[in-house]
Enzyme design. Sequence first.
Site, PDB file in Angstrom:
ATOM      1  N   TYR A 129      -2.789  -0.191   9.790  1.00 28.45           N
ATOM      2  CA  TYR A 129      -2.909  -0.766   8.449  1.00 28.45           C
ATOM      3  C   TYR A 129      -1.593  -0.589   7.691  1.00 28.45           C
ATOM      4  O   TYR A 129      -1.042  -1.546   7.136  1.00 28.45           O
ATOM      5  CB  TYR A 129      -4.052  -0.102   7.687  1.00 28.45           C
ATOM      6  CG  TYR A 129      -4.051  -0.421   6.216  1.00 28.45           C
ATOM      7  CD1 TYR A 129      -4.350  -1.701   5.765  1.00 28.45           C
ATOM      8  CD2 TYR A 129      -3.728   0.544   5.270  1.00 28.45           C
ATOM      9  CE1 TYR A 129      -4.338  -2.012   4.417  1.00 28.45           C
ATOM     10  CE2 TYR A 129      -3.715   0.251   3.918  1.00 28.45           C
ATOM     11  CZ  TYR A 129      -4.018  -1.027   3.495  1.00 28.45           C
ATOM     12  OH  TYR A 129      -4.002  -1.337   2.161  1.00 28.45           O
ATOM     13  N   SER A 146       0.824  -1.203   0.000  1.00 31.51           N
ATOM     14  CA  SER A 146       0.000   0.000   0.000  1.00 31.51           C
ATOM     15  C   SER A 146       0.861   1.257   0.000  1.00 31.51           C
ATOM     16  O   SER A 146       1.918   1.297   0.633  1.00 31.51           O
ATOM     17  CB  SER A 146      -0.888   0.018   1.244  1.00 31.51           C
ATOM     18  OG  SER A 146      -1.549   1.250   1.374  1.00 31.51           O
TER      19      SER A 146
END
Length: 117
Positions: free
Chosen positions: A87, A62
């Site tokens: 995350y 990501s």
Amino acid sequence: DRISALFQSAVPETVVNLAAQAGVRYSLTNPHAYAESNLNGFLNILEGCRHASVSHLVYASSSSIYGGSTRMPFSVHDSADHPLSLYAASKKANELMAHTYSHLFALPTTGLRFFTV
């Protein structure tokens, strides 16, 4: 156990893993879901690849791992050592785990740092 059984029955040559618990906001309210899915789940994929002698693993990372960087455009050479969410930290950990498996077990890996998709 199910991932291990899947690797044994399918015997894949290449694995593309796009699975993860996504979303920065949800990681604030349910951090255990991120640890289970993004850390333990990815470890299961790495172990499956290792034991099945997979020729290449492609996995989703990501752009969140760049944290609060204001440098544009982002580069794979930029520091990604200060993620700002669990995350992002879990995706950075995935990259480090993949790197380690590449080194220790000669498992070629490619991480794709997706932006909001």
